[in-house]
Design a protein around this motif. Sequence first.
Motif, PDB file in Angstrom:
ATOM      1  N   MET A   1     -13.711  73.100  22.103  1.00  0.00           N
ATOM      2  CA  MET A   1     -13.264  71.730  22.299  1.00  0.00           C
ATOM      3  C   MET A   1     -11.775  71.685  22.613  1.00  0.00           C
ATOM      4  SD  MET A   1     -13.935  68.488  19.791  1.00  0.00           S
ATOM      5  CE  MET A   1     -12.621  68.866  18.622  1.00  0.00           C
ATOM      6  N   LYS A   2     -11.007  72.680  22.217  1.00  0.00           N
ATOM      7  CA  LYS A   2      -9.569  72.673  22.443  1.00  0.00           C
ATOM      8  C   LYS A   2      -9.210  72.480  23.899  1.00  0.00           C
ATOM      9  CE  LYS A   2      -7.000  75.006  18.809  1.00  0.00           C
ATOM     10  NZ  LYS A   2      -6.326  76.250  18.426  1.00  0.00           N
ATOM     11  N   ASN A   3      -9.926  73.180  24.770  1.00  0.00           N
ATOM     12  CA  ASN A   3      -9.589  73.115  26.187  1.00  0.00           C
ATOM     13  C   ASN A   3      -9.835  71.739  26.792  1.00  0.00           C
ATOM     14  OD1 ASN A   3      -8.865  75.763  26.118  1.00  0.00           O
ATOM     15  ND2 ASN A   3     -10.875  76.516  26.749  1.00  0.00           N
ATOM     16  N   ASN A   4     -10.568  70.893  26.092  1.00  0.00           N
ATOM     17  CA  ASN A   4     -10.882  69.571  26.623  1.00  0.00           C
ATOM     18  C   ASN A   4      -9.796  68.541  26.321  1.00  0.00           C
ATOM     19  OD1 ASN A   4     -13.211  70.954  26.957  1.00  0.00           O
ATOM     20  ND2 ASN A   4     -14.548  69.276  26.356  1.00  0.00           N
ATOM     21  N   SER A  25     -20.032  72.601  30.501  1.00  0.00           N
ATOM     22  CA  SER A  25     -20.501  73.710  29.658  1.00  0.00           C
ATOM     23  C   SER A  25     -20.729  73.258  28.218  1.00  0.00           C
ATOM     24  CB  SER A  25     -19.494  74.863  29.690  1.00  0.00           C
ATOM     25  OG  SER A  25     -18.225  74.434  29.238  1.00  0.00           O
ATOM     26  N   ASP A  26     -19.893  72.333  27.722  1.00  0.00           N
ATOM     27  CA  ASP A  26     -20.074  71.830  26.361  1.00  0.00           C
ATOM     28  C   ASP A  26     -21.289  70.903  26.269  1.00  0.00           C
ATOM     29  OD1 ASP A  26     -17.899  73.192  25.280  1.00  0.00           O
ATOM     30  OD2 ASP A  26     -16.495  71.624  25.860  1.00  0.00           O
ATOM     31  N   ASP A 170     -16.964  57.623  19.094  1.00  0.00           N
ATOM     32  CA  ASP A 170     -15.627  58.065  19.454  1.00  0.00           C
ATOM     33  C   ASP A 170     -15.295  59.444  18.897  1.00  0.00           C
ATOM     34  OD1 ASP A 170     -13.403  57.428  21.001  1.00  0.00           O
ATOM     35  OD2 ASP A 170     -12.234  56.758  19.270  1.00  0.00           O
ATOM     36  N   ASP A 171     -16.071  60.430  19.310  1.00  0.00           N
ATOM     37  CA  ASP A 171     -15.868  61.809  18.879  1.00  0.00           C
ATOM     38  C   ASP A 171     -16.383  62.715  19.998  1.00  0.00           C
ATOM     39  OD1 ASP A 171     -17.052  64.430  17.597  1.00  0.00           O
ATOM     40  OD2 ASP A 171     -15.638  63.630  16.103  1.00  0.00           O
ATOM     41  N   PRO A 172     -15.633  63.759  20.365  1.00  0.00           N
ATOM     42  CA  PRO A 172     -16.074  64.634  21.464  1.00  0.00           C
ATOM     43  C   PRO A 172     -17.482  65.183  21.289  1.00  0.00           C
ATOM     44  CG  PRO A 172     -13.774  65.066  20.978  1.00  0.00           C
ATOM     45  CD  PRO A 172     -14.252  64.095  19.924  1.00  0.00           C
ATOM     46  N   LYS A 173     -17.816  65.628  20.088  1.00  0.00           N
ATOM     47  CA  LYS A 173     -19.143  66.207  19.875  1.00  0.00           C
ATOM     48  C   LYS A 173     -20.246  65.156  19.957  1.00  0.00           C
ATOM     49  CE  LYS A 173     -18.097  70.454  19.654  1.00  0.00           C
ATOM     50  NZ  LYS A 173     -18.526  71.335  20.770  1.00  0.00           N
ATOM     51  N   THR A 174     -19.943  63.947  19.520  1.00  0.00           N
ATOM     52  CA  THR A 174     -20.902  62.854  19.674  1.00  0.00           C
ATOM     53  C   THR A 174     -21.109  62.537  21.148  1.00  0.00           C
ATOM     54  OG1 THR A 174     -20.228  61.893  17.540  1.00  0.00           O
ATOM     55  CG2 THR A 174     -21.391  60.448  19.083  1.00  0.00           C
ATOM     56  N   ILE A 175     -20.014  62.423  21.886  1.00  0.00           N
ATOM     57  CA  ILE A 175     -20.087  62.118  23.319  1.00  0.00           C
ATOM     58  C   ILE A 175     -20.868  63.197  24.066  1.00  0.00           C
ATOM     59  CG2 ILE A 175     -18.720  61.844  25.422  1.00  0.00           C
ATOM     60  CD1 ILE A 175     -16.488  60.657  23.612  1.00  0.00           C
ATOM     61  N   GLU A 176     -20.609  64.459  23.748  1.00  0.00           N
ATOM     62  CA  GLU A 176     -21.307  65.561  24.430  1.00  0.00           C
ATOM     63  C   GLU A 176     -22.801  65.532  24.126  1.00  0.00           C
ATOM     64  OE1 GLU A 176     -18.957  68.801  22.935  1.00  0.00           O
ATOM     65  OE2 GLU A 176     -17.182  68.053  24.022  1.00  0.00           O
ATOM     66  N   GLY A 177     -23.159  65.140  22.893  1.00  0.00           N
ATOM     67  CA  GLY A 177     -24.576  65.010  22.571  1.00  0.00           C
ATOM     68  C   GLY A 177     -25.228  63.889  23.358  1.00  0.00           C
ATOM     69  N   GLN A 178     -24.549  62.728  23.451  1.00  0.00           N
ATOM     70  CA  GLN A 178     -25.106  61.611  24.235  1.00  0.00           C
ATOM     71  C   GLN A 178     -25.209  61.975  25.715  1.00  0.00           C
ATOM     72  OE1 GLN A 178     -25.738  60.322  21.625  1.00  0.00           O
ATOM     73  NE2 GLN A 178     -24.313  58.843  20.747  1.00  0.00           N
ATOM     74  N   CYS A 210     -20.798  59.533  32.429  1.00  0.00           N
ATOM     75  CA  CYS A 210     -19.731  59.675  33.433  1.00  0.00           C
ATOM     76  C   CYS A 210     -19.400  61.146  33.651  1.00  0.00           C
ATOM     77  CB  CYS A 210     -18.479  58.925  32.983  1.00  0.00           C
ATOM     78  SG  CYS A 210     -18.572  57.127  33.161  1.00  0.00           S
ATOM     79  N   ALA A 211     -19.322  61.904  32.568  1.00  0.00           N
ATOM     80  CA  ALA A 211     -18.978  63.317  32.666  1.00  0.00           C
ATOM     81  C   ALA A 211     -20.086  64.118  33.342  1.00  0.00           C
ATOM     82  CB  ALA A 211     -18.696  63.883  31.278  1.00  0.00           C
ATOM     83  N   THR A 212     -21.325  63.891  32.922  1.00  0.00           N
ATOM     84  CA  THR A 212     -22.449  64.635  33.491  1.00  0.00           C
ATOM     85  C   THR A 212     -22.589  64.376  34.984  1.00  0.00           C
ATOM     86  OG1 THR A 212     -23.630  64.486  31.372  1.00  0.00           O
ATOM     87  CG2 THR A 212     -24.925  65.056  33.316  1.00  0.00           C
ATOM     88  N   PHE A 213     -22.525  63.111  35.375  1.00  0.00           N
ATOM     89  CA  PHE A 213     -22.733  62.785  36.778  1.00  0.00           C
ATOM     90  C   PHE A 213     -21.523  63.149  37.646  1.00  0.00           C
ATOM     91  CE2 PHE A 213     -26.357  60.600  35.122  1.00  0.00           C
ATOM     92  CZ  PHE A 213     -27.278  60.622  36.174  1.00  0.00           C
ATOM     93  N   LYS A 214     -20.342  63.121  37.084  1.00  0.00           N
ATOM     94  CA  LYS A 214     -19.184  63.561  37.864  1.00  0.00           C
ATOM     95  C   LYS A 214     -19.324  65.036  38.223  1.00  0.00           C
ATOM     96  CE  LYS A 214     -14.195  63.953  38.064  1.00  0.00           C
ATOM     97  NZ  LYS A 214     -12.882  63.836  37.371  1.00  0.00           N
ATOM     98  N   ALA A 215     -19.879  65.820  37.289  1.00  0.00           N
ATOM     99  CA  ALA A 215     -20.034  67.259  37.519  1.00  0.00           C
ATOM    100  C   ALA A 215     -21.218  67.571  38.430  1.00  0.00           C
ATOM    101  CB  ALA A 215     -20.202  67.975  36.179  1.00  0.00           C
ATOM    102  N   LEU A 216     -22.313  66.835  38.305  1.00  0.00           N
ATOM    103  CA  LEU A 216     -23.555  67.224  38.965  1.00  0.00           C
ATOM    104  C   LEU A 216     -24.031  66.264  40.056  1.00  0.00           C
ATOM    105  CD1 LEU A 216     -25.543  68.382  35.798  1.00  0.00           C
ATOM    106  CD2 LEU A 216     -24.296  69.811  37.422  1.00  0.00           C
ATOM    107  N   SER A 217     -23.585  65.017  40.025  1.00  0.00           N
ATOM    108  CA  SER A 217     -24.005  64.037  41.023  1.00  0.00           C
ATOM    109  C   SER A 217     -22.899  62.988  41.186  1.00  0.00           C
ATOM    110  CB  SER A 217     -25.320  63.363  40.571  1.00  0.00           C
ATOM    111  OG  SER A 217     -25.746  62.405  41.521  1.00  0.00           O
TER     112      SER A 217
END
Length: 433
Positions: A1-4, A25-26, A170-178, A210-217
């Motif tokens: 998570m640091k790199n994010n 990747s996360d 409002d947590d990176p790990k929560t957002i990545e799970g969603q 937003c993150a998933t689709f920016k990377a893949l679509s």
Amino acid sequence: MKNNLNTKQEKGHDSNVPLYFPKLSDIQEAAKTIGQVVSETPLQHSIRYSKNYDANILLKREDLQRVRSYKIRGAFNKISSLSPKELKQGVVCASAGNHAQGVAFACKHLGVDGTIFMPVVTPKQKIDQTKMFGGDRVKVVLDGDTFDDSYSAAMDFCKMKRKTFVHPFDDPKTIEGQATVGLELLDQTTEPIDYVFVAVGGGGLASGLCATFKALSPETKIIGVEPEGAPSMKLSMQEGKLVQLSQIDKFIDGAAVQKVGEYTFPICRDHLYRMETVPEGKVCQTILELYNRDAIVVEPAGALTIAALDYFREEMLGKNVVCIVSGSNNDITRTAEIKERALLHGRLKHYFIIRFPQRPGALKEFVADILGPNDDITHFEYSKKSSRENAPAVVGIELKSPEDLEPLIARMKARNFFGDYLNNKPDLFQYLV
């Protein structure tokens, strides 16, 4: 998570809050983590909505998730990321209901003790489900009138007991799970997705998509949808900074927050195609349509995205459109209120003060000569308290068509029954609805 995380200051961003954007990747790692408990929910073609909007409308049925909402994705991913020491200490969360169930399930599955704060007004169905999923691993505490009240109480408890807080959005790990919802979507269709409609409360799911689709679509347009009575993300985006609302309409409890997230706001601000708000009454109409015509049971937040389609009718002609149906944790005791709000929004339910002449046969005259053939009295409050010529009654009338209103008022006035129209008087009207 640091790199994010990036602490540099950008326009409209509080320099004390790390900038964050989920890495693909996360998100993919989160999908592996939650794969043991999360169902791959159907992406269902809607014949009715596709015909209605002349587009290919697909419903991502997160209402069919094992806790009946997508919230389990973020909750399980966050709790799974904790150290053995943190897990032993226990976790705390605040939720209007769906996140609570995800946390409760994760606590039971992972053998972790959890304390869950929920607003006092949370539907009983959601409270009971939370207790059922968590069993003896969770304790439910009802505190405050809104999510924000419960959040404040939970944070105080968390600091006092030195437990880990599992944030609903409002947590990176929560957002990545969603964000794993987006991975599933893209795996489930071979056609390019032009639009994705997503309900926004705090912004966790919207940020992840937003993150998933920016990377893949990257050509896919992500549209956030909020309740008209709780437009915290839309106003924040308009102001260019986080805005805390002093008052909100709590009816759409799964998407009604006074302030969106510090992580989620910059992501939504920079990557959402558009934010749209929908009146609560229109959402209620959609809930009833889904139930009566499609046999789909959704909670108010789950109907938000479909209710917003009307505002994009021309723009999405012939396009591939996905609506995230975010949850189905609805309490049957709310059905009367849902119907009432739907009728009011459709201008089919109206409240009046009627001045009844204090003589025999006045009510019969009103029913026979004033009401139209398809009008129905649904509310009537009257008591004779004086010897005045006319006595007021509060009367609720349901019409078959909005066009029947003006002729009805004209007949009331012609016969001297009309006292006042209450629908456009919010200070009085709130006591009736």
